[in-house]
Design an enzyme around this catalytic site. Structure first.
Site, mmCIF file in Angstrom:
data_model
loop_
_atom_site.group_PDB
_atom_site.id
_atom_site.type_symbol
_atom_site.label_atom_id
_atom_site.label_comp_id
_atom_site.label_asym_id
_atom_site.label_seq_id
_atom_site.Cartn_x
_atom_site.Cartn_y
_atom_site.Cartn_z
ATOM 1 N N GLU A 115 0.961 -1.249 0.009
ATOM 2 C CA GLU A 115 -0.121 -0.030 -0.055
ATOM 3 C C GLU A 115 0.912 1.178 -0.060
ATOM 4 O O GLU A 115 0.672 2.217 0.738
ATOM 5 C CB GLU A 115 -0.867 -0.005 1.295
ATOM 6 C CG GLU A 115 -1.956 -1.463 1.245
ATOM 7 C CD GLU A 115 -2.631 -1.354 2.342
ATOM 8 O OE1 GLU A 115 -3.773 -1.896 2.384
ATOM 9 O OE2 GLU A 115 -2.140 -0.915 3.683
ATOM 10 N N CYS A 148 -10.721 -0.399 7.805
ATOM 11 C CA CYS A 148 -10.165 0.728 8.395
ATOM 12 C C CYS A 148 -10.798 2.079 7.623
ATOM 13 O O CYS A 148 -10.874 2.959 8.328
ATOM 14 C CB CYS A 148 -8.524 1.010 8.220
ATOM 15 S SG CYS A 148 -8.016 0.517 6.589
#
Length: 653
Positions: free
Chosen positions: A316, A412
């Protein structure tokens, strides 16, 4: 270095033709939906188990831990979003639910203050043994943020006292003294949370603990490798190399020596947010200089036009300067939320409208793209080009989705969006001595203090549709102060009206603000109208993926092509240089934001293609095509289809 303060959300009531709908969605849809999700009540969605983990830890139920190692953070972020909603509008039923959750969390807390259901239930006795991967300090940070927000909103101390006990315990575990762990977290979050705890309690120990975690990062010998050896070289996430890839967690260098955005994008901007906090609180010029270097690298070399950051799925992560592929973009929603946190802190430290411009870009594009228009489905990843035919077949695109999801195993992003939008009032204004700065043009009422005088500002905004805003200024009595209005970076000219007198503006002051210093009388009005032409945006010539292409932007919104309006094979479309843009009503897009229609071309094979993949005499022909662009945030609300932000531009002949 000058520190400014944001006006508290509790003193701001948002009444805006665009944003009021989002606040309603957060209050009436997202927070209730996410409550169901963390209680495993959403049919067909990925199970969460987040609340049940706490019930098991508290002894209310029997069972085993389930979920990601950071599952506790979903509960904390939900509580934080609730706190911001309660701060702006009372809701006894919602507050009662939150109080029950807080009772549960506190009941689950260990006597020594420790609080983490993964280690309490699944690996007791192994606390603090895998900081690189296992998110203990990250979860602690989110619970601290929830506690400070809830205390600010309600005045209730139960969760605040609990996190103080936890922070006190952490302070006993970590430090440079003999017998303490000389370590830090793998996923930054505790650092910025401890600054908030310092603000809530006035206890400087928490500020110093935040600084310790920042200063310890990147020191040699490398802590993550030491703890890896100590625990027998085991890994929780072997596919991610969190221990040995030091850039992944920004632990490759001391924070003051880092000059480029490396590694996991969310971790980087959370770290930068805390660095800016420490710079502000301690007047640390060296820390501020490091923040500026990292900021410049992000926004000038590694940020998408939508305000997305992180261009690679693996880790990421950021990759290299000017490497910004549209179709492979990761651009995690959380990363843009974190970029907004960082931008706000930099704006408070260093008065320049460029920080608010980036805050606006990320907010109006990537962040709200991360949720559907009905508030029940979400994007984790925000690509700038989607070709559904390869999804599920080409593994390079495994992270890309053509439609938003109900929930995620790693959930998240939805609560991060909820807590940001619920606290949006915190980002609208900031005050510095005798000046009130308008950072975001969002309609509503603010009560604040400027130059020691109570002032009420009513902002009436048609900003997103027409570029028009009006301020009604009501001080307690006649008073001299400055109202500073941001000149958006996308605007070349604006018309300002004060007391019936008109001015044409092409820029603000050197820092990008239009300053109005005068003796204000109750009922004074200021009107601004920003010109909002459609602009053809081009990427830096070193961005190979956008060379010879353009993206359309009007006001704060980046636009995109979608298959629903333009048929399939968007790569065949061309936008001639001389084409004129027409604004038309867009069905299903919020509150009067127009669609852009323009005459373009579609390139196709001049003749029927013979069998075979390649040919030396296959000419192309073009036909007229009406191109329709919608705001990027609204894509993927009308079924699965292609999407593209960038389009090839055809030069005049």
């Amino acid at each position: 270095m000058t520190k400014t303060d944001s006006t508290r959300a509790g003193h701001i009531q948002i009444r805006d033709p665009f944003w009021s709908e989002y606040i309603r969605l957060v209050r009436e849809v997202m927070v209730p939906y996410q409550w169901k999700a963390i209680n495993d009540l959403v049919e067909g969605a990925e199970p969460s188990h987040a609340i049940r983990n706490f019930k098991i830890a508290a002894g209310r139920e029997e069972g085993e831990f389930y979920g990601m190692v950071f599952q506790d953070s979903d509960v904390a972020k939900w509580l934080e979003a609730v706190a911001y909603l309660l701060e702006t509008k009372g809701d006894p039923e919602l507050e009662g639910i939150a109080d029950d959750v807080i009772d549960l969390v506190v009941q689950a807390q260990r006597e020594d203050g420790y609080m983490n259901t993964y280690f309490m239930l699944k690996e007791p006795g192994k606390e603090w043994s895998d900081l690189a991967e296992c998110h203990e300090l990250y979860c602690a940070g989110h619970m601290i943020e929830a506690a400070t927000a809830y205390y600010r909103a309600t005045g209730k101390r139960k969760l605040l006292d609990a996190v103080c006990r936890f922070a006190d315990y952490i302070d006993l575990v970590f430090g440079t003294e003999p017998g303490k762990l000389h370590g830090y977290d793998g996923h930054q979050e505790i650092e910025l949370a401890l600054v908030k705890l310092y603000h809530a309690t006035g206890n400087e120990k928490y500020l110093e603990l935040s600084r310790y975690f920042l200063e310890q990062r990147g020191q040699q010998p490398h802590f993550f490798e030491q703890e890896w050896e100590k625990r027998g070289r085991t890994l929780h996430f072997p596919q991610l190399s969190m221990v040995h890839d030091h850039e992944y967690s920004q632990s490759h260098l001391p924070v003051r020596e880092q000059t480029s955005a490396e590694g996991h994008a969310v971790r980087l901007v959370y770290m930068c947010t805390a660095m800016a906090d420490i710079a502000a609180e301690t007047k640390d010029a060296g820390m501020l200089a490091a923040c500026r270097k990292l900021w410049d690298n992000i926004v000038n070399k590694r940020m998408y036009i939508t305000g997305g950051i992180g261009s690679m799925e693996q880790g990421e992560s950021f990759t290299a300067d000017y490497d910004l592929p549209a179709d492979l973009a990761y651009a995690e929603t959380c990363a843009s939320v974190g970029l907004i946190f960082f931008a706000r802190r930099m704006l408070q430290l260093h008065r320049n409208s460029e920080y608010a411009d980036v805050m606006e870009r990320a907010l109006y594009n990537t962040v709200i793209s991360g949720m559907s228009l009905d508030g029940t489905r979400f994007f984790y990843v925000n690509p700038l080009e989607v070709y559904p035919e390869v999804l599920g077949k080409n593994k390079n695109y495994n992270h890309v989705k053509a439609e938003r999801q109900g929930w995620f195993s790693c959930a998240c992003c939805p609560p991060n969006v909820a807590r940001l939008l619920a606290s949006l009032g915190d980002y609208m204004y900031s005050a510095e001595a005798d000046t009130l700065y308008a950072e975001l043009y969002i309609g509503g009422r603010v009560e604040t203090v400027v130059a020691g005088m109570g002032v009420v500002i009513e902002q009436h905004s048609d900003y997103v549709s027409e570029g028009r805003v009006r301020f009604e200024v009501t001080p307690e009595q006649s008073a001299e102060f400055t109202l500073a209005l941001r000149m958006p970076g996308w605007c070349d000219t604006a018309r300002l009206t004060v007391d019936g007198k008109h001015r044409q503006l092409s820029s603000g002051d050197s820092d990008g603000y239009i300053r109005l210093t005068r003796m204000w009388q109750p009922g004074d009005t200021v009107e601004l109208c920003f010109d909002m032409p459609v602009k053809r945006m081009k990427g830096h010539p070193l961005i190979r993926q956008t060379f010879s292409k353009v993206a359309l932007q009007r006001g704060p919104f980046v636009y995109c092509l979608e298959e629903a309006d333009n048929s399939a094979r968007l790569y065949q479309l061309r936008l001639p240089e001389e084409s004129e843009f027409i604004l038309t009503e867009a069905e299903g897009v919020l509150h009067g934001i127009p669609m852009i229609t323009v005459s373009g071309k579609r390139l196709k094979s001049a003749a029927a293609w013979v069998e075979g993949l390649y040919s030396s005499d296959a000419a192309l022909a073009s036909e007229q095509a009406e191109l329709k662009f919608i705001p990027y945030f609204a894509w993927a609300n009308r079924g699965v289809g292609e999407m593209s932000v960038w389009i090839e531009e055809e030069a005049k002949r």
